[in-house]
Scaffold this motif. Structure first.
Motif, PDB file in Angstrom:
ATOM      1  N   THR A  98       0.636  -1.187   0.156  1.00 13.14           N
ATOM      2  CA  THR A  98       0.185  -0.001   0.112  1.00 13.14           C
ATOM      3  C   THR A  98       0.933   1.298   0.033  1.00 13.14           C
ATOM      4  N   ILE A  99       0.206   1.909  -0.990  1.00 10.13           N
ATOM      5  CA  ILE A  99       1.009   2.977  -1.173  1.00 10.13           C
ATOM      6  C   ILE A  99       0.322   4.498  -1.188  1.00 10.13           C
ATOM      7  N   GLY A 100       0.397   5.549  -0.164  1.00 12.31           N
ATOM      8  CA  GLY A 100      -0.324   6.709  -0.842  1.00 12.31           C
ATOM      9  C   GLY A 100      -1.412   6.302  -0.831  1.00 12.31           C
ATOM     10  N   GLY A 101      -2.515   5.379  -0.244  1.00 10.33           N
ATOM     11  CA  GLY A 101      -3.849   4.983  -0.152  1.00 10.33           C
ATOM     12  C   GLY A 101      -4.203   3.718  -1.404  1.00 10.33           C
TER      13      GLY A 101
END
Length: 138
Positions: A58-61
């Protein structure tokens, strides 16, 4: 314009391609069945049931499903290996039929022992006239 389209469709290449696509999709079902029902259970047993689908980043949502990509790569490699063996087996069977002995195209000169064409009447190396061969020009 309709006539040109009809001629285009009636060409052998288009029909051959359509038959190839149908055969390819039918063969895909066989390959998928072998991979999903035979090879993947063996691999799951060897890897102690590790499921890569659960790997998520998960990256930035945003959710990146890395595990699905890993599964796709592994499936691709297994299917490629399976196809390699199938094509190799088919080529081996075909090669047996193709290895029918062909008529020789060369012979050995009895004088200089050079390799010459089978229909030669004079040796191009030693210029000897070959016995038993009639010269059509004489």
């Amino acid at each position: 314009m309709f006539k040109e389209f009809k001629e285009f469709i009636a060409r052998g290449n288009v029909i051959d391609m359509a038959i190839g696509l149908v055969m390819g999709s039918a063969f895909t079902a066989i390959v998928n069945a072998v991979v999903d029902n035979i090879l993947m259970p063996i691999i799951s047993g060897l890897t102690a049931g590790v499921n890569y689908e659960d790997i998520v980043l998960t990256i930035g949502g945003s959710t990146l499903k890395i595990g699905l990509v890993i599964n796709a790569i592994i499936s691709f490699l297994i299917i490629s290996l399976f196809m390699f063996f199938v094509v190799k087996a088919i080529n081996a069977m075909r090669r047996d039929k193709d290895e029918v002995e062909k008529a020789p195209t060369t012979k050995t000169c009895p004088y200089c022992h050079s390799e010459i064409p089978v229909d030669a009447i004079r040796c191009p190396h030693c210029t000897s006239k070959l016995e038993g061969y009639a010269n059509p020009l004489e």
